[in-house]
Scaffold this motif. Structure first.
Motif, mmCIF file in Angstrom:
data_model
loop_
_atom_site.group_PDB
_atom_site.id
_atom_site.type_symbol
_atom_site.label_atom_id
_atom_site.label_comp_id
_atom_site.label_asym_id
_atom_site.label_seq_id
_atom_site.Cartn_x
_atom_site.Cartn_y
_atom_site.Cartn_z
ATOM 1 N N PHE A 420 21.653 59.583 31.012
ATOM 2 C CA PHE A 420 21.923 60.122 32.388
ATOM 3 C C PHE A 420 22.029 58.668 33.284
ATOM 4 O O PHE A 420 22.794 58.861 34.215
ATOM 5 N N TYR A 421 21.135 57.960 32.803
ATOM 6 C CA TYR A 421 21.472 56.670 33.607
ATOM 7 C C TYR A 421 22.483 55.924 33.730
ATOM 8 O O TYR A 421 23.045 55.553 34.850
ATOM 9 N N ARG A 422 23.275 56.167 32.534
ATOM 10 C CA ARG A 422 24.506 55.360 32.422
ATOM 11 C C ARG A 422 25.594 56.249 33.367
ATOM 12 O O ARG A 422 26.431 55.534 33.979
ATOM 13 N N ILE A 423 25.248 57.585 33.350
ATOM 14 C CA ILE A 423 26.332 58.357 34.287
ATOM 15 C C ILE A 423 26.248 57.976 35.557
ATOM 16 O O ILE A 423 27.047 57.796 36.377
ATOM 17 N N GLY A 424 24.795 57.764 36.151
ATOM 18 C CA GLY A 424 24.556 57.677 37.554
ATOM 19 C C GLY A 424 25.155 56.273 38.013
ATOM 20 O O GLY A 424 25.542 55.955 39.079
ATOM 21 N N TYR A 425 24.894 55.108 37.035
ATOM 22 C CA TYR A 425 25.182 54.046 37.255
ATOM 23 C C TYR A 425 26.770 53.875 37.476
ATOM 24 O O TYR A 425 27.232 52.901 38.143
ATOM 25 N N ASP A 426 27.383 54.413 36.409
ATOM 26 C CA ASP A 426 28.862 54.264 36.490
ATOM 27 C C ASP A 426 29.515 54.895 37.722
ATOM 28 O O ASP A 426 30.334 54.289 38.325
ATOM 29 N N PHE A 427 28.975 56.274 38.322
ATOM 30 C CA PHE A 427 29.481 56.868 39.537
ATOM 31 C C PHE A 427 29.160 55.741 40.745
ATOM 32 O O PHE A 427 30.060 55.577 41.537
ATOM 33 N N TRP A 428 27.988 55.044 40.557
ATOM 34 C CA TRP A 428 27.439 54.320 41.644
ATOM 35 C C TRP A 428 28.536 53.039 41.705
ATOM 36 O O TRP A 428 29.084 52.674 42.718
ATOM 37 N N GLN A 429 28.951 52.863 40.493
ATOM 38 C CA GLN A 429 29.633 51.326 40.572
ATOM 39 C C GLN A 429 30.967 51.687 41.009
ATOM 40 O O GLN A 429 31.804 51.142 41.446
ATOM 41 N N ARG A 430 31.529 52.930 40.615
ATOM 42 C CA ARG A 430 32.828 53.290 41.183
ATOM 43 C C ARG A 430 33.333 53.647 42.331
ATOM 44 O O ARG A 430 34.175 53.450 43.004
ATOM 45 N N PHE A 431 32.061 54.330 42.832
ATOM 46 C CA PHE A 431 32.431 54.913 44.247
ATOM 47 C C PHE A 431 31.534 54.090 45.295
ATOM 48 O O PHE A 431 31.630 54.536 46.550
ATOM 49 N N GLY A 432 30.283 53.718 45.045
ATOM 50 C CA GLY A 432 29.426 53.258 46.028
ATOM 51 C C GLY A 432 28.725 52.084 45.861
ATOM 52 O O GLY A 432 27.324 51.910 46.027
ATOM 53 N N SER A 433 29.291 51.286 45.277
ATOM 54 C CA SER A 433 28.593 49.770 44.756
ATOM 55 C C SER A 433 28.297 49.078 46.266
ATOM 56 O O SER A 433 27.506 48.151 46.126
ATOM 57 N N ASP A 434 28.818 49.253 47.447
ATOM 58 C CA ASP A 434 28.261 48.631 48.631
ATOM 59 C C ASP A 434 27.045 49.571 49.093
ATOM 60 O O ASP A 434 27.259 50.740 49.467
ATOM 61 N N PRO A 435 25.870 48.792 48.698
ATOM 62 C CA PRO A 435 24.638 49.767 49.222
ATOM 63 C C PRO A 435 24.595 50.122 50.542
ATOM 64 O O PRO A 435 23.811 51.128 50.879
ATOM 65 N N ALA A 436 25.243 49.761 51.526
ATOM 66 C CA ALA A 436 25.205 50.142 53.132
ATOM 67 C C ALA A 436 26.265 51.126 53.561
ATOM 68 O O ALA A 436 26.158 51.551 54.533
ATOM 69 N N ASP A 437 27.048 51.430 52.571
ATOM 70 C CA ASP A 437 27.950 52.395 52.869
ATOM 71 C C ASP A 437 27.457 53.849 52.547
ATOM 72 O O ASP A 437 27.348 54.431 51.534
ATOM 73 N N ILE A 438 27.170 54.530 53.753
ATOM 74 C CA ILE A 438 26.352 55.830 53.626
ATOM 75 C C ILE A 438 27.308 56.805 53.677
ATOM 76 O O ILE A 438 26.804 57.818 53.143
ATOM 77 N N ASP A 439 28.661 56.823 53.484
ATOM 78 C CA ASP A 439 29.841 57.603 53.241
ATOM 79 C C ASP A 439 30.294 57.435 51.999
ATOM 80 O O ASP A 439 31.377 58.273 51.592
ATOM 81 N N ALA A 440 29.804 56.645 51.059
ATOM 82 C CA ALA A 440 30.469 56.592 49.654
ATOM 83 C C ALA A 440 30.282 57.892 48.987
ATOM 84 O O ALA A 440 29.280 58.487 49.157
ATOM 85 N N ARG A 441 31.008 58.208 48.246
ATOM 86 C CA ARG A 441 31.224 59.409 47.481
ATOM 87 C C ARG A 441 30.356 59.204 46.251
ATOM 88 O O ARG A 441 29.983 58.146 45.730
ATOM 89 N N ASP A 442 29.632 60.509 46.001
ATOM 90 C CA ASP A 442 28.678 60.577 44.830
ATOM 91 C C ASP A 442 28.846 61.834 44.225
ATOM 92 O O ASP A 442 28.371 62.821 44.616
#
Length: 716
Positions: A420-442
């Motif tokens: 499940f770490y890999r799934i969470g990391y994958d979605f983070w990379q695809r939709f919200g790799s900018d840590p400051a983007d509070i509106d990124a999709r998750d």
């Protein structure tokens, strides 16, 4: 010229005439006044005189019963002796006599004279003490001691010359029959005297159900359904003499008893749940935690049983708990402090609805649903390695286990974190790799909210906690609220009182505490980090997995019934949403969780359980909390019920609660050894009754008439 004697005689006669005129006018005035008082205004003054010799005394109503789904009384009433003092008569006593009488009453009721005096002061007057002062009528005897021994009441009654103006009467107070020895304190709630503000508000609204001597629900269903339970007071008119002593009754307006509240609780199931939770906590406290090298603290816990199809609460327990009877007759300051004491475990806090904990691996079925509805498939295979590196940190699997390349079903079965770490990391990379983007999709956050997490379930109990989804918006809001504190702390020179960890954390938080990094995303995927849920929220989420995706607002109440047995209101289950997950994925998750019970992390606790006859799906979880021992969870369900149990600082999920979960399922379906005996089930027919208990004309309450479907199921 007239002689002086004649002049003097004239003056004397004149004075006599004036005096006679004055006397006549006075008599005339008196006659007119008497005529007015006796003839014209006679009726009015007669009524006022009668009013001075007759007083209204409030007759408190009998509060409504609270019963379980089979009609067993959970809360009833009993008679209690109450000592009251007539302030009208007290006002006619001399200062010394009054002081002596108050002292004498204080001695007989085992109280301090100052406490008795405080109860006699009218709220709002100088010296009045909130929640102690008297809110009622000045003509109403003021209760100064409740639930006193009968011997004390008889002493007052038999020695009226020693206790002038002191009354000893019987009143109704709450009692707790405790069928099967249950506690149920956090669900039932408690009562306390009406406050000054509540009394004033009731007076403004012309609410006759409240008076100065009323008690009001403060928690649980006692508060939620207070207006139905409290009833309407009556009034007794009594004749009194000039000293305020009661001469006899003049008239009586009967009070109206409160209505009966029928709940969905089953006392027999509740007793099993409470006993298992208490026993599991006690047992874990004897076990050694190999991680910390000390015994488990097992400081609190909760258990919930829901009807999976309707969301009705069948049983709910919380530890530590308290005796609901402690409120009857008034609670001492020492007792109240203990109920709020953190050292005692804050017994007033319901861990089931108000306790908020990291869900750990019980979170993974919802993350599976989020992944499957956002691009992953049931054929997906990912490595279940011993660790997964994010940046310069390695996130490890439980006990560094590794299972090779596996799919979602196996990942749930063995509770693989790195999958499940890999799934969470994958979605983070695809939709919200900018840590400051509070509106990124998750997608995983979206799915958690879809299942109702992060918001209250809507249960009909006051004070429910909302839980928390620690997404980007929450992290930004938390940063803004705490930034000044941590920046100020990091700017100060480090002292011996501030550890290296705290100082380092403060400095990092000040600089970038609002950034949602990959580590936050992978922690979220396994129910760790800052996300917290209540046991009730988790139970509702698992009910949606069981019933095909429907979210219900959990309910305790089923109906309101009048004292005569008439159903006044039925409280139907309330649907609050439908999760947008295709049925094929719900079926897939269902099968995977069944394997958790058969061959996975819960299987060792279900050895010999007839799982082919009673199919149980389950997920275990062990949530790590910084500075504390792990919180153990097991969430499980069948086609009929959801059973969730957790123990804070209790160790692994199945290790801490597994035996308790099994015992509850055995009670629900009548399992004895490896055999299912429906006739031995805690609930007749093995399913919650659809019908209400029977209210007979003689006032007795009988169990519901069994449904045909329930009878058929019991006969299988």
């Amino acid at each position: 010229m007239r002689p002086p004697t004649a002049a003097r005689g004239d003056r004397s006669r004149l004075r006599l005439v004036v005096v006679q005129a004055l006397v006549f006018s006075l008599f005339a005035t008196l006659f007119v006044r008497l005529y007015y008082l006796q003839v014209i205004g006679g009726e009015s003054y007669q009524a006022q005189a009668a009013d001075q010799s007759v007083r209204d005394i409030v007759v408190q109503p009998q509060r409504g019963l609270i019963v379980d789904s089979q009609g067993r009384p959970l809360v009833a009433n009993r008679t209690s002796w109450v000592i009251s003092m007539d302030r009208t008569l007290l006002g006619k006593l001399g200062e010394g006599q009054r002081t002596e009488l108050v002292r004498r009453v204080a001695v007989v009721v085992d109280a301090e004279p100052e406490d008795v005096e405080a109860r006699l002061v009218t709220c709002g007057d100088p010296g009045s003490i909130r929640d102690v002062c008297w809110n009622g009528s000045p003509y109403q005897p003021v209760p100064v001691a409740t639930d006193v021994p009968k011997s004390v009441a008889l002493q007052v009654l038999e020695q009226p010359e020693d206790y002038p103006g002191v009354l000893a009467e019987q009143q109704n107070v709450r009692s707790y029959p405790r069928p099967f020895g249950i506690n149920l304190a956090h669900v039932l709630g408690y009562l306390s005297p009406v406050t000054e503000d509540e009394y004033d508000l009731a007076a403004e609204r012309d609410d006759r159900s409240l008076n100065g001597a009323s008690v009001v629900g403060r928690a649980g269903v006692e508060k939620q359904y207070d207006e139905w339970l409290r009833g309407l007071p009556g009034y007794r008119r009594v004749a009194v003499d000039s000293m305020g002593r009661v001469l006899g009754d003049d008239s009586l307006v009967e009070s109206t008893p409160g209505d009966t509240l029928v709940t969905s609780i089953d006392a027999k199931v509740q007793s099993v749940v409470e006993r298992q939770l208490a026993e599991r906590i006690a047992f874990q406290r004897t076990q050694l935690d190999t991680v910390t090298g000390r015994k488990y603290a097992a400081d609190s816990g909760a258990a919930v049983v829901l009807d999976a199809k309707t969301g009705r609460v069948i049983a709910m327990a919380s530890q530590p708990t308290y005796d609901p009877d402690v409120w009857t007759g008034g609670i001492s300051e020492e007792q109240l402090k203990r109920l709020y004491s953190e050292r005692a475990g804050t017994p007033l806090l319901s861990r089931a609805t108000q306790g908020q904990f990291a869900p750990g691996s019980t979170w993974k079925p919802f993350m599976t649903a989020g992944a499957l509805t956002n691009g992953y498939s049931t054929d997906t295979a990912l490595p279940c390695s011993s660790g997964f590196q994010v940046g310069n940190r390695v996130f490890k699997n439980y006990e560094s286990g590794a299972y090779g390349s596996i799919g979602f079903a196996k990942a749930l079965e063995v509770s693989c974190n790195t999958f499940f770490y890999r799934i969470g990391y994958d979605f983070w990379q695809r939709f919200g790799s900018d840590p400051a983007d509070i509106d990124a999709r998750d997608p995983l956050v979206e799915e958690a909210k879809e299942f109702g997490f992060g918001s209250r379930t809507g249960i009909d109990l006051p004070g429910e906690a909302p839980g928390r989804i620690a997404d980007r918006h929450w992290k930004q809001a938390y940063y803004e609220s705490q930034k000044d504190y941590y920046c100020e702390l990091s700017a100060k020179p480090q002292t011996a009182d501030t550890s290296d960890f705290v100082y380092k954390f403060a400095r990092e938080f000040c600089l970038e505490g609002n950034l949602y990094r990959a580590g936050d995303a992978v922690n979220f995927s396994i129910g760790q980090g800052d996300t917290i849920v209540t046991p009730l929220q988790l139970a509702r989420g698992y009910a949606a997995l069981s019933n095909g995706g429907t979210l219900w607002a959990p309910t305790v109440a089923k109906a309101i019934v009048s004292p005569e047995g008439k159903v006044l209101r039925r409280i139907a289950p309330r649907k609050t949403g439908e999760v947008d997950v295709p049925q094929k994925y719900l079926d897939y998750i269902d099968g995977a969780l069944e394997n958790v019970s058969r061959v996975g992390t819960m299987a060792w606790k279900l050895v010999g359980f007839p799982i082919d006859d009673v199919t149980i799906r389950a997920k275990t979880g062990s949530a790590e909390v910084y500075g504390k021992q792990s919180t153990g969870w097991v969430a499980s369900y069948s086609e009929d019920y959801v059973v969730v149990m957790m123990i804070s600082q209790g160790g692994t999920g199945s290790g801490s609660t597994g035996d308790g979960i099994r015992a509850i399922w055995e009670a629900l379906y009548g399992v004895e050894g490896e055999t299912v005996r429906p006739a031995r089930a805690a609930i007749p027919g093995t399913v919650p009754p659809a019908r209400l208990p029977q209210f007979l004309e003689d006032g007795s309450i009988m169990p519901p008439v069994p449904d045909k479907a329930a009878l058929d199921k019991a006969g299988e």
